[in-house]
Structure formats: C-alpha cells, structure tokens
Design an enzyme around this catalytic site. Sequence first.
Site, PDB file in Angstrom:
ATOM      1  N   LYS A  23     -54.867  53.884   0.450  1.00 49.51           N
ATOM      2  CA  LYS A  23     -53.808  53.922  -1.007  1.00 49.51           C
ATOM      3  C   LYS A  23     -54.310  55.258  -2.074  1.00 49.51           C
ATOM      4  O   LYS A  23     -54.235  55.887  -2.649  1.00 49.51           O
ATOM      5  CB  LYS A  23     -53.221  52.948  -1.937  1.00 49.51           C
ATOM      6  N   LYS A  50     -48.695  50.474  11.297  1.00 52.07           N
ATOM      7  CA  LYS A  50     -47.799  49.829  10.900  1.00 52.07           C
ATOM      8  C   LYS A  50     -46.841  50.403  11.171  1.00 52.07           C
ATOM      9  O   LYS A  50     -46.610  51.218   9.985  1.00 52.07           O
ATOM     10  CB  LYS A  50     -48.926  48.667   9.550  1.00 52.07           C
ATOM     11  N   LYS A  65     -43.099  49.751   4.384  1.00 51.77           N
ATOM     12  CA  LYS A  65     -41.800  50.415   3.580  1.00 51.77           C
ATOM     13  C   LYS A  65     -42.304  51.811   2.389  1.00 51.77           C
ATOM     14  O   LYS A  65     -41.165  52.680   2.538  1.00 51.77           O
ATOM     15  CB  LYS A  65     -41.673  49.248   2.336  1.00 51.77           C
TER      16      LYS A  65
HETATM   17  P1  TYM Z   1     -46.287  43.995   1.000  1.00 54.72           P
HETATM   18  O1  TYM Z   1     -44.676  43.740  -0.164  1.00 54.72           O
HETATM   19  O2  TYM Z   1     -46.766  44.982   0.853  1.00 54.72           O
HETATM   20  O3  TYM Z   1     -45.380  43.032   2.398  1.00 54.72           O
HETATM   21  C1  TYM Z   1     -44.925  41.856   2.559  1.00 54.72           C
HETATM   22  C2  TYM Z   1     -45.351  41.018   3.547  1.00 54.72           C
HETATM   23  O4  TYM Z   1     -44.664  42.015   4.786  1.00 54.72           O
HETATM   24  C3  TYM Z   1     -45.995  41.672   5.907  1.00 54.72           C
HETATM   25  N1  TYM Z   1     -45.733  43.060   6.353  1.00 54.72           N
HETATM   26  C4  TYM Z   1     -45.674  43.007   8.146  1.00 54.72           C
HETATM   27  N2  TYM Z   1     -46.276  42.415   9.044  1.00 54.72           N
HETATM   28  C5  TYM Z   1     -45.943  42.573   9.918  1.00 54.72           C
HETATM   29  N3  TYM Z   1     -46.241  44.144  10.648  1.00 54.72           N
HETATM   30  C6  TYM Z   1     -45.045  44.797   9.803  1.00 54.72           C
HETATM   31  N4  TYM Z   1     -46.032  45.652   9.182  1.00 54.72           N
HETATM   32  C7  TYM Z   1     -45.930  44.574   7.318  1.00 54.72           C
HETATM   33  N5  TYM Z   1     -45.717  45.236   6.747  1.00 54.72           N
HETATM   34  C8  TYM Z   1     -45.633  43.763   5.838  1.00 54.72           C
HETATM   35  C9  TYM Z   1     -47.288  41.640   4.691  1.00 54.72           C
HETATM   36  O5  TYM Z   1     -48.236  41.223   4.927  1.00 54.72           O
HETATM   37  C10 TYM Z   1     -46.737  40.627   3.742  1.00 54.72           C
HETATM   38  O6  TYM Z   1     -46.883  39.313   4.158  1.00 54.72           O
HETATM   39  N6  TYM Z   1     -49.880  42.211  -1.991  1.00 54.72           N
HETATM   40  C11 TYM Z   1     -48.722  41.752  -0.926  1.00 54.72           C
HETATM   41  C12 TYM Z   1     -47.668  41.605  -2.119  1.00 54.72           C
HETATM   42  C13 TYM Z   1     -48.099  40.270  -2.865  1.00 54.72           C
HETATM   43  C14 TYM Z   1     -48.839  38.697  -2.202  1.00 54.72           C
HETATM   44  C15 TYM Z   1     -49.809  38.176  -3.284  1.00 54.72           C
HETATM   45  C16 TYM Z   1     -48.765  38.302  -0.844  1.00 54.72           C
HETATM   46  C17 TYM Z   1     -48.646  40.152  -4.183  1.00 54.72           C
HETATM   47  N7  TYM Z   1     -49.030  38.460  -4.455  1.00 54.72           N
HETATM   48  C18 TYM Z   1     -49.103  36.726  -3.465  1.00 54.72           C
HETATM   49  C19 TYM Z   1     -48.924  36.784  -0.741  1.00 54.72           C
HETATM   50  C20 TYM Z   1     -49.422  36.237  -2.100  1.00 54.72           C
HETATM   51  C21 TYM Z   1     -47.678  42.863  -0.318  1.00 54.72           C
HETATM   52  O7  TYM Z   1     -48.051  44.230  -1.043  1.00 54.72           O
HETATM   53  O8  TYM Z   1     -47.093  42.740   0.340  1.00 54.72           O
END
Ligand code: TYM
Length: 324
Positions: free
Chosen positions: A110, A192, A195
């Site tokens: 990032k 990957k 979003k």
């Molecule tokens: P975020 O919003 O980027 O993604 C949400 C969830 O989706 C999964 N994910 C994927 N899994 C498979 N293939 C992909 N291409 C893919 N893109 C995203 C992510 O692994 C995630 O599970 N930091 C976290 C949010 C967060 C969080 C937490 C998660 C904040 N606090 C506490 C668990 C526990 C995030 O940015 O996820």
Amino acid sequence: MRVLSGIQPTGQLHIGNYLGAIKQWIELQQENECIFFITDLHAITLPRDPKTFQKEILNTAVEYLATGLDPEKSIIFVQSQVKEHTELCWLLNTITPAAELFRMTQYKDKSQQFKKNINAGLLDYPVLQAADILLYQTDIVPVGKDQLQHLELSRIIARKFNNRFGETFKIPKAYVSKTGAKIMSLENPKKKMSKSIPSSCLFLFDEPKEIKKKIMSATTDSQKIIKYDPKKKPGISNLLTIYSLFSNKSIKDLEKKFKGKNYAEFKKSLAQLLILKLEPFRRKKKELLSREVYVQEILNKGEKRARSIAQSTITDVRQKMGLA
Ligand code: TYM
C-alpha cells in the site's frame, strides 16, 4: 467457539470475499457464536468521501445480509460504533514492536501504491486488527490467505501481552479454506482479485449480462486444454476453482466433464452457473435496499451486544496495565 471476522466497506463484495471468507462465515454461524463487523476504521487509512461513506457502510451491511448472514444467529455491527476497538488499539500499540509493522506485506504494497499518503494509520492497521480480534476473546478468524500475516501478528501481540501482564487474551487461530482462499484477478490471474482494481473483480451482485461479459473475456492461456495447473495455466485454474466451489463438484470431475471441449464452451457453462447461483443474492439485495430502517436496527442491536463483550475485556486490560 467464538468466531470473528470483518470486511472493509470499500465497494461491492466480490466472489473472492465470498469464497475466501463469507462462505465460511455462513457455515460457521450455524453452530458457533459469531461476530461479523464492517471495518470502517480500517477503510479510512485510504481517503474516502465523507459525503458517501455512510451509504457505503450501509451497503456493505445490506450485502452481508443478502449473502446469508443471519442477525438472529450472528452479531453484526459497524466497528467505529464500538469505541473499545480504538482504545484497545492504542493500548496494544505500546507493546507492539514497530519493526513488526514495517515488515507487513500489505503495508509495503500500500505504501508503494499510495506514495503520497503513507499515513501512520496505514502502518498501524494490523494493531487495530489485533484489537478487533483480541477484544472478543476470539477462537477462530475465518479469512482469505492475504490476511494470514496480520493474523500471525495478532497472535504475537496477544502472547506478548499475556507474558507481560498475565493471562488476558485468548490466542486466536486463523481459519482458511483449502481452496478459494486466494481467488485471482479475472484480467491478470497472477494477481489477487481485489476491490481496489474493479476490473479484476466479479462482484457478487453483478447482473447476468455483466457476469457473462466478464467470464467470457477472462484471461486464459494459449493452450486450449481444460486442466488445473496454477503455475503453468493460472487463468483456467482460477476459473476451475471458481466453478468447483460454486457447483460443489471436484476439479477432477470438472476436468473430465470438459475433456475435449474448448475454453469458450467451458466459460459459457461457468457463466450460466454463476448467473444461477448468484441470483438469490441479487434478489435479496434489491429487497433489503428498500428496508433501510430494518438494516439499521440490526446494526444498532449488534453494536449493543458487541459492546457488552468488548467492555468486559477492556476493563480487565485497564486493570492489568495499571490504568484502573
Ligand atoms: P478485506 O476487506 O480486504 O477482505 C475481506 C475478506 O475477504 C478476503 N479476500 C479474499 N479471499 C480470497 N480471494 C481473494 N481474492 C480475496 N480478497 C479478499 C480477505 O482475506 C478477508 O478475509 N484487514 C481486513 C479486515 C479486517 C479483519 C479484522 C478481518 C479488519 N479487522 C479482524 C478479520 C478480523 C481486510 O482488509 O479485509
């Protein structure tokens, strides 16, 4: 077991979010105490438009419910509404080695991508995530592969705190599905699905026309054989993974089914499958969009239930640290 996870309200949910995380959430909520929240405080580490942010948060709540999260079974709320998250984040900051934060892959990516906005929040992001998890004495955290490094850091921080101040936090475990933990981009299957690059995504609520267009134009390699080989054939392997997870058929069976068929035939069949499987999500989302008050009530109720758990941990932490 207590299960916890969250997603950032930064645009629509895509099939990577679903296959990597939400599909497991829905299975786990049947038998466990589940907490799922919308991580708005993480989202503001990159600039957001304050005028539309509340709408985006509500949209993510609608999408959570449309995919099958059940407010009768799970606690659903917005992170910033439970102030204990930020309080615990600060307290954990004081025991987290800064060097651990500088080596996080997501921070490195990032800060490369957004050179003009390397704010302290971007660096501190995983400590807030650790606070999210540890606040609720979580047993398991269902996430995609990209979150494993953050999860490991949460475990390090929990152990460090327990060693210094006495047993306080449960050590959480990651819960990652064997397949689907890393769904790749449709246009560049070596990256990957994310979003932040909308053209890489198939969104869960895309209309049939869009689904067909995106799948038919997904990047595949020049050999025409339908075979799973992520190193040599990342494009078709990614599509086979998606097909398998949405149809509950094994990849081996799919290879047999499509033996001798060309990529266009395979893609057509995948598009049809996705149009069918995603239809209930589209329908439910449309219905929920007209029930804003109902969705808001769910979030308010979830917030209260979350706060009562969070407060009991924070009280303990304050005492252990000599702040009370
Ligand atoms: P975020 O919003 O980027 O993604 C949400 C969830 O989706 C999964 N994910 C994927 N899994 C498979 N293939 C992909 N291409 C893919 N893109 C995203 C992510 O692994 C995630 O599970 N930091 C976290 C949010 C967060 C969080 C937490 C998660 C904040 N606090 C506490 C668990 C526990 C995030 O940015 O996820």
